[in-house]
Enzyme design. Structure first.
Site, PDB file in Angstrom:
ATOM      1  N   ARG A 504     -18.426 -34.573 -17.101  1.00  0.00           N
ATOM      2  CA  ARG A 504     -19.249 -35.587 -17.744  1.00  0.00           C
ATOM      3  C   ARG A 504     -19.883 -35.100 -19.037  1.00  0.00           C
ATOM      4  O   ARG A 504     -20.072 -33.900 -19.237  1.00  0.00           O
ATOM      5  CB  ARG A 504     -20.308 -36.133 -16.807  1.00  0.00           C
ATOM      6  CG  ARG A 504     -21.220 -35.078 -16.252  1.00  0.00           C
ATOM      7  CD  ARG A 504     -22.302 -35.691 -15.388  1.00  0.00           C
ATOM      8  NE  ARG A 504     -22.027 -35.515 -13.977  1.00  0.00           N
ATOM      9  CZ  ARG A 504     -22.187 -36.466 -13.077  1.00  0.00           C
ATOM     10  NH1 ARG A 504     -22.612 -37.663 -13.402  1.00  0.00           N
ATOM     11  NH2 ARG A 504     -21.953 -36.212 -11.818  1.00  0.00           N
ATOM     12  N   SER A 568     -18.722 -24.268 -15.386  1.00  0.00           N
ATOM     13  CA  SER A 568     -18.909 -23.711 -14.040  1.00  0.00           C
ATOM     14  C   SER A 568     -17.811 -22.746 -13.632  1.00  0.00           C
ATOM     15  O   SER A 568     -17.078 -22.977 -12.665  1.00  0.00           O
ATOM     16  CB  SER A 568     -19.010 -24.844 -13.042  1.00  0.00           C
ATOM     17  OG  SER A 568     -19.942 -25.772 -13.506  1.00  0.00           O
ATOM     18  N   ASP A 622     -23.206 -23.800 -13.665  1.00  0.00           N
ATOM     19  CA  ASP A 622     -23.817 -24.927 -12.951  1.00  0.00           C
ATOM     20  C   ASP A 622     -24.952 -24.498 -12.026  1.00  0.00           C
ATOM     21  O   ASP A 622     -25.947 -25.214 -11.867  1.00  0.00           O
ATOM     22  CB  ASP A 622     -22.768 -25.756 -12.184  1.00  0.00           C
ATOM     23  CG  ASP A 622     -21.866 -24.922 -11.270  1.00  0.00           C
ATOM     24  OD1 ASP A 622     -21.979 -23.676 -11.292  1.00  0.00           O
ATOM     25  OD2 ASP A 622     -21.035 -25.518 -10.559  1.00  0.00           O
TER      26      ASP A 622
HETATM   27  C1  BG6 Z   1     -22.749 -31.559  -9.988  1.00  0.00           C
HETATM   28  C2  BG6 Z   1     -23.224 -30.737 -11.181  1.00  0.00           C
HETATM   29  O1  BG6 Z   1     -23.716 -32.406  -9.562  1.00  0.00           O
HETATM   30  O2  BG6 Z   1     -22.404 -30.632  -8.963  1.00  0.00           O
HETATM   31  C3  BG6 Z   1     -22.053 -29.870 -11.632  1.00  0.00           C
HETATM   32  O3  BG6 Z   1     -23.627 -31.603 -12.205  1.00  0.00           O
HETATM   33  C4  BG6 Z   1     -21.613 -28.986 -10.528  1.00  0.00           C
HETATM   34  O4  BG6 Z   1     -22.451 -29.073 -12.722  1.00  0.00           O
HETATM   35  C5  BG6 Z   1     -21.293 -29.854  -9.333  1.00  0.00           C
HETATM   36  O5  BG6 Z   1     -20.492 -28.221 -10.922  1.00  0.00           O
HETATM   37  C6  BG6 Z   1     -20.883 -29.030  -8.142  1.00  0.00           C
HETATM   38  O6  BG6 Z   1     -20.479 -29.879  -7.101  1.00  0.00           O
HETATM   39  P1  BG6 Z   1     -19.015 -30.445  -6.995  1.00  0.00           P
HETATM   40  O7  BG6 Z   1     -18.902 -30.839  -5.579  1.00  0.00           O
HETATM   41  O8  BG6 Z   1     -18.911 -31.587  -7.929  1.00  0.00           O
HETATM   42  O9  BG6 Z   1     -18.098 -29.308  -7.369  1.00  0.00           O
HETATM   43  C1  GLC Z   2     -16.786 -21.337  -8.851  1.00  0.00           C
HETATM   44  C2  GLC Z   2     -17.115 -20.793 -10.219  1.00  0.00           C
HETATM   45  C3  GLC Z   2     -18.605 -20.663 -10.392  1.00  0.00           C
HETATM   46  C4  GLC Z   2     -19.272 -21.965 -10.069  1.00  0.00           C
HETATM   47  C5  GLC Z   2     -18.888 -22.431  -8.667  1.00  0.00           C
HETATM   48  C6  GLC Z   2     -19.499 -23.760  -8.287  1.00  0.00           C
HETATM   49  O1  GLC Z   2     -17.146 -20.382  -7.918  1.00  0.00           O
HETATM   50  O2  GLC Z   2     -16.483 -19.560 -10.412  1.00  0.00           O
HETATM   51  O3  GLC Z   2     -18.915 -20.291 -11.712  1.00  0.00           O
HETATM   52  O4  GLC Z   2     -20.659 -21.822 -10.143  1.00  0.00           O
HETATM   53  O5  GLC Z   2     -17.483 -22.538  -8.593  1.00  0.00           O
HETATM   54  O6  GLC Z   2     -19.085 -24.796  -9.126  1.00  0.00           O
END
Ligand code: BG6
Ligand code: GLC
Ligand code: GLC
Length: 882
Positions: A504, A568, A622
């Site tokens: 996003r 992330s 993240d």
């Molecule tokens: C979201 C965050 O809510 O959660 C992201 O905005 C994050 O930055 C994510 O990576 C992690 O959860 P998922 O389940 O979407 O990988």
């Molecule tokens: C993976 C990534 C890490 C991130 C996590 C959750 O482990 O390597 O950087 O924080 O996923 O999204």
């Protein structure tokens, strides 16, 4: 090429020949299912004999009442001390029991050696030693001033007439202490404790290790009604109907019976199965004629059995050219740890060679193959025999309940079960085959989770230390974020959020002061698979395309806004706006990015597009974004956890502990990248074949092993692998493996969460499976749901164990007795799954009992967090410029 094939052929042939040879030689050790069913029947008869008043005195399997009852007995709550004697390690620990009397949680423990003078000396010395160790423990833990009750785990057969009394019937395993048999061990321990006038400890309960195991597992799973130990020795306990226990008054409810199954066969009941090796081993033991079943199973004996077999085979010229070495002639030279090493999946053969060479034997390739197979047969027999006796207990439980089918949980522990590479798997398999009418779940006691916590802690330290950091698996990446928000942040920011379920772009408006608020506008964009796994340039061009769309959509194309980039993935940062991608994780694998600065790549893509300009101020993981968002609301939030597609944690670490960054003042946020925990093999003992299959089929084999057991992207895959396996065994989907089931990734986190929802009727579960292309019967859907439950529970527990290591570290950093801390959390697994968050929280409470942890959900917190970090960085930057 041809030569290679020929060699391979030769080796396969050689292997087959050796295996056949050993199979023939050890025929009497290979027990067919028919034999096992027979053993099961014999053990059932033994149980009846031991329970009944008329036959108990002559029974070998003693079926000892433990005085642990199913009905609540108003047991005490609060702090306890515990000592645990009789396994491979002797230790003292502190335990907390909560209000309902059942939940217990263990605090730190300390191990003490048990030299031969202790295990084979005299009684008074033994109890003095226990008391001394306890005193030392109380001193180190600063507990001397407290009046504490003590629970005594004593892993030997004791006749009890109440909870706090036990007359030792016989020593077993490696213990043979004079003057203790036939006396009450509680009285002896009390006496020894009374000699220490400066402590006040009262022995409150005596429990067998099996009973302890059943109770700890009962905390995780109420259905747990059996406890099994497969370690140095072996034994089991289970909940029996009071009306069947002749030796205890009363007919209501149930009581736990310590079977002492190790003595099974002491009356000759297994003589037809015992081999010459078993007889020889028995003769050389501390207790000849006793614990004959145990001697075919426990890890104290398996190494010696292997040695005796090898010795005879060598003498007969079947091994090592008939040349015996002194080492091979020496009792105890082969131990369980050697057997385990020789049976290891990949390294097994080379381990075998090494171990045999150590024993001064000169093994050929053939010898190694043969010896490895001997080990397999010996440990297989152990697992088979255990399975048969356990199957008998399960059948008895089912019949007691008058059920045709029963679901139950077995709490299980012990070094052999936990550390031998294939033992657990074999045992489970045979039990399921012997008692198809029982759906058995095997639950390791919390001990395993404690181990995971401790190993995680070790890895965290490695990642922080200068000397070990380069080779550390848990990378502990400095983020250059040095503080949580203080509320003065303000302004308009753009944020990108890449790496979770959704990509996003966001616009974040932060107001400070009295009208403090954060407003967010965001748009989700898709990233097609070809782009996630295409070239780096394509990926970043796509990202910039999405930004352009967003700016257009928001009507802010001209503004040159500061941007925070939530990315992330593991990045090695040199400052807040520089981040070199260490390696892709999860579903990404774009080329030409690893080792590159992702901020540069984004800048270049913006330049290539040449339509707008942005001021990229920060690159943020993240976890860090999530922590910052929660930190904005709650200054006590110093940890960020993501349990989503991936799994990761960050936390505020004291600068003085971060050896790879200059400076000792203040704190910095560390992105642990704990997903890689275990990549050095340190948790391989708890990985199953399903975990390995999932790993092999992933984009990054061998990497992110912990993440692959704990995060949304992989749990569905584990479930799928198990379902395939069950189907192959004909236990599911009428044995038919459909095309859908072969599709990688069909079980997304959201489906798992739906399937496990308590509110969902089975019919609805079937409908979901239908949607996924899986045609299920009602029975199938029950099994699928159960499988999902096991997989997600394990994930939550493992994640909790990891988090416990983090909060404990924070507590020690602050040097406080109790720590109050908030963890900011995000991720689809945490948010959507019906049980994950609860199990996670319970596990943390259990494993880090001195920390009061508050979990704060931050929905879509990363974007906001990135903006906050950007605001802080901007402010500091401006200050710097002025
Ligand atoms: C979201 C965050 O809510 O959660 C992201 O905005 C994050 O930055 C994510 O990576 C992690 O959860 P998922 O389940 O979407 O990988
Ligand atoms: C993976 C990534 C890490 C991130 C996590 C959750 O482990 O390597 O950087 O924080 O996923 O999204
Ligand atoms: C021995 C002991 C028994 C114990 C078991 C496992 O069999 O007699 O009490 O439970 O070892 O440690």
């Amino acid at each position: 090429m041809f030569a290679v094939h020929l060699l391979a052929f030769h080796f396969t042939k050689l292997k087959e020949d050796q295996i056949k040879k050993v199979d023939r030689y050890l025929y009497p050790l290979r027990l067919s299912d028919d034999v096992l069913v027979d053993v099961m029947g014999r053990f059932q008869a033994e149980m009846v004999k031991g329970l009944s008043r008329d036959t108990n005195s002559t029974a070998t399997v003693k079926m000892l009442p433990s005085f642990v009852r199913s009905l609540p007995d108003g047991s005490e709550k609060g702090d306890f001390l515990a000592v645990d004697l009789g396994g491979s390690l002797f230790r003292a620990h502190e335990v907390k029991v909560f209000d309902d009397g059942r939940q217990s949680s263990q605090l730190e423990s300390k191990f003490y050696p048990t030299p031969k003078e202790v295990t084979q000396g005299n009684g008074a010395e033994l109890f003095d030693y226990i008391a001394d160790c306890l005193l030392d423990f109380m001193e180190t833990k600063n507990l001397k001033h407290k009046k504490l009750p003590l629970g005594f785990t004593f892993s030997f057969p004791c006749k009890q007439t109440k909870l706090e009394e036990g007359v030792l019937l016989a020593w077993t395993k490696h213990f043979k202490v004079r003057g203790v048999q036939d006396t009450d061990v509680v009285t002896s321990l009390r006496k020894a404790l009374q000699k220490h006038k400066d402590i006040d400890v009262d022995v409150l309960a005596l429990v067998n290790d099996t009973v302890g195991t059943m109770m700890t597992c009962g905390y995780d799973d109420e259905r747990c009604e059996v406890g099994v130990i497969i370690g140095t020795g072996t034994n089991a306990c289970y909940m029996e109907e009071m009306r069947h226990i002749d030796l205890v008054e009363g007919d209501e409810g149930r009581m736990c019976i310590n079977t002492e199954w190790g003595a099974f066969g002491d009356d000759g009941a297994l003589d037809d199965l015992r081999t010459e090796f078993d007889r020889e081993l028995d003769l050389g033991s501390l207790n000849p004629g006793k614990q004959l079943f145990e001697k075919m199973i426990g890890s104290l004996y398996l190494g010696e059995l292997v040695r005796l077999i090898l010795l005879k085979m060598t003498k007969e010229g079947l091994l090592f050219n008939g040349k015996v070495s002194t080492a091979l002639l020496t009792k105890g030279k082969i131990e369980m740890k050697h057997v385990s090493a020789m049976e290891k999946y990949k390294e097994g053969l080379s381990n075998t060679k090494e171990i045999l060479t150590e024993l001064n034997l000169f093994p050929s390739e053939e010898d190694c193959v043969a010896v490895q197979h001997v080990c397999t047969i010996v440990s297989f027999r152990s697992a088979n025999l255990c399975a048969a006796a356990l199957a008998a207990i399960l059948t008895r439980l089912r019949e007691n309940k008058k059920l045709l089918r029963m679901r139950t949980t077995v709490g299980i522990d012990g070094g052999l079960y936990k550390t031998h590479p294939q033992y657990a798997k074999r045992l489970h398999k045979v039990v399921r085959r012997l008692v198809p009418t029982c759906d058995v779940r095997f639950l390791l006691s919390l001990e395993t989770l404690r181990e995971v916590r401790n190993k995680m802690r070790t890895e965290l330290e490695y990642g922080l230390k200068r000397e070990t950091q380069a080779n550390a698996t848990v990378k502990m990446l400095p983020t250059y974020v040095r503080g949580t928000p203080d509320g003065t942040e303000k302004g308009k920011f753009l944020a990108l959020d890449l790496g979770g379920t959704n990509f996003r772009v966001l616009l974040v408006k932060i107001k400070s002061g009295r009208r403090r608020s954060v407003q967010m506008y965001n748009k989700i964009f898709a990233i097609p698979l070809e782009i996630m796994q295409g070239t780096g340039e394509e990926l970043f061009d796509h990202i910039v395309q999405c930004i352009a769309d967003f700016l257009e959509y928001m009507g802010i194309k001209g503004a040159r806004l500061p941007l925070g980039f939530t990315f992330s993935f593991p990045c090695r940062q040199a400052s807040i706006d520089k981040g070199t991608l260490v390696g892709w994780t999860k579903g990404f694998k774009a080329t030409d990015c690893e080792g590159e600065d992702v901020v540069d790549m984004l800048r270049e893509a913006i330049r290539r597009r040449n339509e707008f300009d942005l001021d990229i101020v920060a690159v943020v993981n993240d976890t860090v974004g999530t922590m910052m968002t929660c930190g904005y609301e709650d200054p006590n939030c110093e940890i960020g956890l993501i349990a989503g597609t991936g799994s990761n944690v960050c936390y505020m670490e004291d600068m003085k502990n971060i050896e790879i960054v200059e400076g000792n003042e203040g704190k910095m946020c560390i992105n642990t990248e704990w997903g890689a925990f275990g990549d050095n093999g340190c948790i391989d003992n708890i990985r199953t074949k399903y975990d390995k299959e999932v790993d092999e089929g992933s984009l990054n084999p061998g990497k992110q092993r912990y993440e692959k057991m704990t995060s949304g992207m992989y749990l569905g895959e584990i479930v799928r692998q198990i379902l395939i396996d069950l189907t192959k065994q004909g236990l599911l989907f009428r044995g038919h493996i459909s095309e859908s089931l072969m599709k990688r990734g069909i079980f997304e986190t959201k489906f798992l969460s739906q399937i496990e929802s308590d509110r969902l009727a089975l019919l609805q579960v079937r409908r979901i499976l239908q949607q996924l292309g899986l045609d299920s019967t009602c029975e199938d859907s029950i099994i699928v749901k159960e499988v999902c439950g096991v997989v997600s529970q394990r994930a939550a527990q493992l994640c909790g164990a990891g988090l416990a290591a983090i909060v404990e570290k924070k507590r020690e950093n602050r040097g406080v007795e109790r720590l109050q801390i908030t963890v900011g959390v995000d991720g689809t697994l945490y948010k959507l799954h019906p049980h994950f968050s609860r199990v996670l929280q319970e596990t943390v409470k259990e494993l880090a009992p001195q920390c009061d942890v508050t979990f704060m959900l931050s929905e879509d917190g990363s974007g906001k967090g990135a903006a906050l970090i950007t605001a802080v960085a901007k402010r500091l930057h401006n200050v710097g410029q002025k």
